[in-house]
Design an enzyme around this catalytic site. Structure first.
Site, PDB file in Angstrom:
ATOM      1  CD  GLN A 157       9.395 -35.179  -0.162  1.00  0.00           C
ATOM      2  OE1 GLN A 157       9.344 -34.125  -0.353  1.00  0.00           O
ATOM      3  NE2 GLN A 157       9.040 -35.554   1.065  1.00  0.00           N
ATOM      4  CB  CYS A 158      10.563 -39.533  -2.493  1.00  0.00           C
ATOM      5  SG  CYS A 158       9.870 -39.597  -0.211  1.00  0.00           S
ATOM      6  CE  LYS A 159      15.506 -35.645  -5.120  1.00  0.00           C
ATOM      7  NZ  LYS A 159      14.553 -34.951  -5.835  1.00  0.00           N
TER       8      LYS A 159
END
Length: 342
Positions: free
Chosen positions: A250-252
């Site tokens: 989820q950490c783009k």
């Protein structure tokens, strides 16, 4: 420099003077002087501001504050009392003072509601909260704010367009017994504060808080709580090692991007010219805010250091006041447009 803005500046409730003096005895050489200064709003504090060129100050409740109260109802009641008290104290002085909301962080919905009340009813500039909330019947629980159920709170911050100041608190209970007992000298600014805020900040990043709430603005003090000098190593391991192993899809963005888009640091209690230059290199002057950390630190040390530190005119104005004016949408206040030298 005149018209400086400062924003990690503590106050306490006068009715808790004895508790304040006892707490001050853990770190202040003169506990009575500290208790006087942290309780004073109009006289000593204002005199320091005028003497050292501070035009505007944002006040926040002293640590460990509400985050040390394990009972949710008691914590919520104290938070409301504090917010109502300080709003009344600064009434009519809005050209010199602003306030951060004090919040109980036992429940995301309640915290969001109290923040909204303070911003809408009192024009508070955001919230300042210590890095974990003590909880549980025995007081051994610790609530972090980086899990998805806290998104309702972070959404309220972004809806209201106010920043959140993540402040350190002292280790207690089992954490103290396991890590800090026998190492009391390291509690606070030498080490424990940076560890606590660093864990919470990087937890917010790696658990996707800023990806789910991309407009959220987080402030951390003390020139970044040891993180800016370590950004290369943190980013390298998360991006080059952990992500190929499956970490946090989820950490783009990379850690540096969050620090450049979502995170601000202040100079509170860390008056080092070389470290300031390093932080400017790692984050740019656009993400740094001047602060004192009064009364744990003093106006003389902070302001004479900043006034004398070698910076170009543009960066000194940004750090000293212009960044804060934009972030907090400040109107006119004393010396808010003063030239750098006069």
């Amino acid at each position: 420099m005149f018209g400086k803005v400062i924003l990690e500046e503590a106050f306490a409730l006068p009715r808790m003077k004895k508790e304040t003096e006892a707490w001050a005895g853990l770190f202040a050489i003169d506990g009575k002087k500290h208790a006087h200064e942290v309780n004073d709003i109009d006289e000593t504090r204002m005199a320091y501001m005028d003497k050292y060129g501070v035009g505007y100050q944002i006040l926040s409740y002293t640590a460990p504050g509400v985050q040390d109260i394990r009972d949710p109802k008691e914590a919520q009641a104290l938070a409301r009392e504090i917010n109502d008290y300080i709003a009344n104290q600064v009434k009519g002085k809005e050209d010199r003072y602003g306030c951060f909301a004090t919040l109980s962080m036992h429940d995301p919905q309640e915290a969001a509601a109290e923040l909204e009340r303070c911003v809408k009813d009192y024009s508070f500039k955001g919230a300042l909260v210590n890095d974990t909330q003590r909880s549980g019947a025995d007081g051994e629980g610790m609530i972090f704010y980086d899990t998805p159920e806290w998104d309702v709170f972070w959404q309220t911050c972004t809806k209201l367009d106010v920043p959140f100041y993540l402040h350190p608190r002292n280790p207690t209970g089992a954490i103290f017994e396991k890590l800090w007992k026998g190492r009391d000298a390291l509690i606070g600014p030498p080490l424990s504060f940076a560890q606590g805020v660093g864990l919470s900040t990087l937890g917010m990043i790696t658990n996707g808080v800023f990806d789910r709430n991309p407009k959220l603005q987080l402030i951390i003090g003390h020139l970044g709580e040891h993180m800016p000098p370590d950004l290369w190593r943190i980013d390298h391991w998360l991006e080059d090692i952990k992500k190929p192993l499956g970490y946090a899809p989820q950490c783009k963005k990379g850690v540096r991007e969050y620090f450049s888009e979502n995170i601000w640091i202040t100079t509170s209690g860390n008056f080092s010219g070389p470290l300031l230059q390093l932080c400017m290199t790692e984050m740019s002057a656009d993400r740094i805010l001047f602060s004192v950390d009064y009364p744990f630190e003093n106006f003389h040390d902070a302001c004479t250091w900043f006034d004398g530190v070698e910076l170009n005119l543009r960066d000194k104005l940004k750090i000293g006041r212009e960044n804060a004016k934009k972030l907090f949408k400040l109107g006119q206040y004393k010396d808010s447009e003063a030239p750098l030298a006069r």
